[in-house]
Design a protein around this motif. Structure first.
Motif, PDB file in Angstrom:
ATOM      1  N   ALA A   1      -6.890  -3.434   8.585  1.00 50.11           N
ATOM      2  CA  ALA A   1      -6.762  -2.253   9.439  1.00 50.11           C
ATOM      3  C   ALA A   1      -5.431  -1.547   9.189  1.00 50.11           C
ATOM      4  O   ALA A   1      -4.444  -2.164   8.791  1.00 50.11           O
ATOM      5  CB  ALA A   1      -6.871  -2.644  10.907  1.00 50.11           C
TER       6      ALA A   1
ATOM      7  N   MET B   1      -6.743   2.922  13.044  1.00 49.08           N
ATOM      8  CA  MET B   1      -7.715   3.516  12.135  1.00 49.08           C
ATOM      9  C   MET B   1      -8.338   2.413  11.285  1.00 49.08           C
ATOM     10  O   MET B   1      -7.780   1.323  11.161  1.00 49.08           O
ATOM     11  CB  MET B   1      -7.035   4.553  11.244  1.00 49.08           C
ATOM     12  CG  MET B   1      -6.469   5.740  12.031  1.00 49.08           C
ATOM     13  SD  MET B   1      -5.050   6.518  11.244  1.00 49.08           S
ATOM     14  CE  MET B   1      -3.733   5.401  11.713  1.00 49.08           C
ATOM     15  N   GLU B   2      -9.490   2.692  10.709  1.00 53.15           N
ATOM     16  CA  GLU B   2     -10.164   1.722   9.836  1.00 53.15           C
ATOM     17  C   GLU B   2     -10.382   0.392  10.552  1.00 53.15           C
ATOM     18  O   GLU B   2     -10.215  -0.685   9.981  1.00 53.15           O
ATOM     19  CB  GLU B   2      -9.368   1.501   8.543  1.00 53.15           C
ATOM     20  CG  GLU B   2      -9.140   2.766   7.738  1.00 53.15           C
ATOM     21  CD  GLU B   2      -8.309   2.508   6.487  1.00 53.15           C
ATOM     22  OE1 GLU B   2      -8.237   1.355   6.022  1.00 53.15           O
ATOM     23  OE2 GLU B   2      -7.739   3.477   5.965  1.00 53.15           O
ATOM     24  N   THR B   3     -10.771   0.472  11.829  1.00 53.56           N
ATOM     25  CA  THR B   3     -10.932  -0.757  12.614  1.00 53.56           C
ATOM     26  C   THR B   3     -12.375  -1.234  12.702  1.00 53.56           C
ATOM     27  O   THR B   3     -12.614  -2.396  13.018  1.00 53.56           O
ATOM     28  CB  THR B   3     -10.404  -0.554  14.039  1.00 53.56           C
ATOM     29  OG1 THR B   3     -11.124   0.521  14.656  1.00 53.56           O
ATOM     30  CG2 THR B   3      -8.926  -0.255  14.048  1.00 53.56           C
TER      31      THR B   3
ATOM     32  N   ARG C   1     -14.238   6.544  15.220  1.00 57.43           N
ATOM     33  CA  ARG C   1     -13.258   7.026  14.232  1.00 57.43           C
ATOM     34  C   ARG C   1     -11.905   6.360  14.408  1.00 57.43           C
ATOM     35  O   ARG C   1     -11.278   5.928  13.438  1.00 57.43           O
ATOM     36  CB  ARG C   1     -13.117   8.545  14.339  1.00 57.43           C
ATOM     37  CG  ARG C   1     -14.324   9.312  13.816  1.00 57.43           C
ATOM     38  CD  ARG C   1     -14.008  10.805  13.674  1.00 57.43           C
ATOM     39  NE  ARG C   1     -13.928  11.450  14.969  1.00 57.43           N
ATOM     40  CZ  ARG C   1     -14.842  12.307  15.437  1.00 57.43           C
ATOM     41  NH1 ARG C   1     -15.914  12.587  14.711  1.00 57.43           N
ATOM     42  NH2 ARG C   1     -14.689  12.880  16.614  1.00 57.43           N
ATOM     43  N   SER C   2     -11.430   6.255  15.630  1.00 58.62           N
ATOM     44  CA  SER C   2     -10.123   5.646  15.872  1.00 58.62           C
ATOM     45  C   SER C   2     -10.004   5.291  17.346  1.00 58.62           C
ATOM     46  O   SER C   2     -10.811   5.739  18.179  1.00 58.62           O
ATOM     47  CB  SER C   2      -8.981   6.585  15.464  1.00 58.62           C
ATOM     48  OG  SER C   2      -8.952   7.735  16.295  1.00 58.62           O
TER      49      SER C   2
ATOM     50  N   ARG D   1       0.839  -1.195   0.000  1.00 63.16           N
ATOM     51  CA  ARG D   1       0.000   0.000   0.000  1.00 63.16           C
ATOM     52  C   ARG D   1       0.875   1.246   0.000  1.00 63.16           C
ATOM     53  O   ARG D   1       1.878   1.309   0.714  1.00 63.16           O
ATOM     54  CB  ARG D   1      -0.915   0.018   1.234  1.00 63.16           C
ATOM     55  CG  ARG D   1      -1.977  -1.051   1.221  1.00 63.16           C
ATOM     56  CD  ARG D   1      -2.857  -1.012   2.461  1.00 63.16           C
ATOM     57  NE  ARG D   1      -3.402   0.311   2.777  1.00 63.16           N
ATOM     58  CZ  ARG D   1      -4.588   0.508   3.345  1.00 63.16           C
ATOM     59  NH1 ARG D   1      -5.359  -0.529   3.656  1.00 63.16           N
ATOM     60  NH2 ARG D   1      -5.011   1.726   3.626  1.00 63.16           N
TER      61      ARG D   1
ATOM     62  N   SER E   1     -13.674  -4.589  10.863  1.00 60.28           N
ATOM     63  CA  SER E   1     -12.362  -5.026  10.378  1.00 60.28           C
ATOM     64  C   SER E   1     -12.426  -6.354   9.636  1.00 60.28           C
ATOM     65  O   SER E   1     -11.671  -6.575   8.684  1.00 60.28           O
ATOM     66  CB  SER E   1     -11.384  -5.149  11.558  1.00 60.28           C
ATOM     67  OG  SER E   1     -11.853  -6.110  12.487  1.00 60.28           O
TER      68      SER E   1
ATOM     69  N   HIS F   1       0.076  -1.928   7.888  1.00 58.69           N
ATOM     70  CA  HIS F   1      -1.138  -2.495   7.296  1.00 58.69           C
ATOM     71  C   HIS F   1      -1.308  -3.910   7.842  1.00 58.69           C
ATOM     72  O   HIS F   1      -0.465  -4.783   7.604  1.00 58.69           O
ATOM     73  CB  HIS F   1      -1.028  -2.531   5.768  1.00 58.69           C
ATOM     74  CG  HIS F   1      -2.123  -3.304   5.100  1.00 58.69           C
ATOM     75  ND1 HIS F   1      -1.908  -4.143   4.030  1.00 58.69           N
ATOM     76  CD2 HIS F   1      -3.457  -3.364   5.357  1.00 58.69           C
ATOM     77  CE1 HIS F   1      -3.043  -4.691   3.663  1.00 58.69           C
ATOM     78  NE2 HIS F   1      -3.999  -4.232   4.442  1.00 58.69           N
TER      79      HIS F   1
END
Length: 366
Positions: free
Chosen positions: A130, A166-168, A339-340, A70, A171, A124
């Motif tokens: 996540a 983040m982005e959890t 959000r996080s 990524r 998941s 990543h």
């Protein structure tokens, strides 16, 4: 040659430990990889006597690292949970405690160049997708392990490592509430099934005839509890869209109770067939989200959280102390949007060298 040598680092990450490999040093094929990890850890024996595992689920974990594919990350972290007494490997979950060691390991392995002072490492988590930023102390361009920060479940102190998750949400399942409900009733027990960093099935300890303050030993000796909880977990896995989870460690089981020592909620977290000696990083995030979301099984146990504004520190009390999670969220109608989540942990490099596996398992690349 009767054995294959594989380079590795051995680190404690948070309250777990295990080998950290370069992914390129291991077989690509997952079936062969599993046999290699089983041999390295010594899975299939309660003491992992023929490998480097420690006879507990928190010491049979493996991290495999590579330069990230990524553009927004530095390192791809592929995790494996090797079973202690069975010859099985689960690639579904990730592990937040082992992730604590990913930043230092990536620097030690040459995947990330250390800066003077602090080095941010964008990770990543391949298993779940996540993204986590770890901030590692690197004075003079070298990883610092000594420090004065303590975490419950680990003796002494060490240098702090800050993790921002983040982005959890969703998941693994793609949803905060993968069953579509705040609460479900399975076999007469109310549960909340959530996916924040880790799919977890949460219930009140009292609904299993427990206080929630039992020790790890007391819970692991209570096989009647596991006999009742496991069928509920299997049904929860189906409701969460995970399919047959009989050989998977997800969803995890968590029992909740009122806090006793100034925290926000008491929790006993299961892996899932034994009780965690302290608390998982990913599990703590999911428990914290459950504690602040109105209507869950934690509602009424975690006094003072409902209706508060972010960022909010949630203290999860566990068998060895309290794990604090800083949750950033926003209120949306009757619910919240996560959000996080941030935590501070420690890690330490324990050993480096080569782990040996029988050549009949894998002959290596030569």
């Amino acid at each position: 040659m009767t054995q294959t040598a594989i380079p590795y680092l051995f680190l404690r990450g948070g309250t777990s430990r295990g080998p950290y490999f370069l992914r390129a040093d291991l077989p690509e094929d997952l079936d062969t990889l599993s046999e290699v990890l089983i041999a390295a850890v010594g899975a299939g024996h309660p003491l992992n006597i023929d490998g480097i595992g420690g006879g507990n689920a928190v010491t049979t974990k493996v991290a495999m690292l590579s330069a990230s594919e990524r553009d927004d990350c530095d390192v791809d972290y592929f995790f494996a949970q090797v079973t202690v007494e069975k010859r099985e490997v689960d690639y579904r979950p990730t592990c937040g405690n082992i992730m604590v060691g990913v930043g230092p390991a990536a620097i030690e392995l040459g995947l990330v160049a250390a800066q003077d002072g602090e080095t941010p490492v964008r990770i990543h988590a391949v298993n779940t997708g996540a993204v986590v930023e770890a901030v590692v102390q690197t004075p003079g361009g070298h990883v610092l392990y000594d420090g004065d920060f303590a975490i419950a479940g680990v003796p002494g102190t060490a240098a702090p490592i800050r993790l921002g998750f983040m982005e959890t949400v969703g998941s693994v399942t793609g949803a905060l509430l993968p069953t579509g409900n705040i609460r479900d009733v399975i076999d007469g027990v109310e549960v909340t099934c959530m996916d924040v960093a880790m799919p977890v099935m949460m219930a009140r300890a009292s609904d299993f005839g427990l206080t929630g303050y039992e020790t790890q030993k007391e819970l692991d000796e209570n096989r009647a509890f596991y006999d009742r909880a496991e069928p509920i977990r299997l049904k929860a896995g189906e409701l969460m869209g995970l399919g047959d989870v009989s050989k998977s460690v997800t969803p995890k089981i968590t029992l909740l109770a009122e806090p006793r020592n100034g925290g926000s909620v008491t929790a006993r977290y299961f892996m899932p067939w034994t009780c965690h000696p302290s608390m998982a990083v990913t599990g703590a995030q999911c428990i914290a989200a459950c504690a602040i979301l109105p209507g869950t099984v934690a509602d009424g146990l975690s006094e003072g959280l409902a209706g508060q504004f972010a960022p909010l520190t949630v203290g999860v009390e566990h068998p060895m102390g309290t794990f604090e999670v800083v949750v950033d969220f926003e209120h949306q109608g009757d619910g919240v949007a996560i959000r996080s989540a941030g935590v501070v942990r420690t890690a330490r490099l324990l050993a480096r060298g080569e782990v040996m596996v029988p050549s009949r398992v894998w002959k290596g690349f030569s």
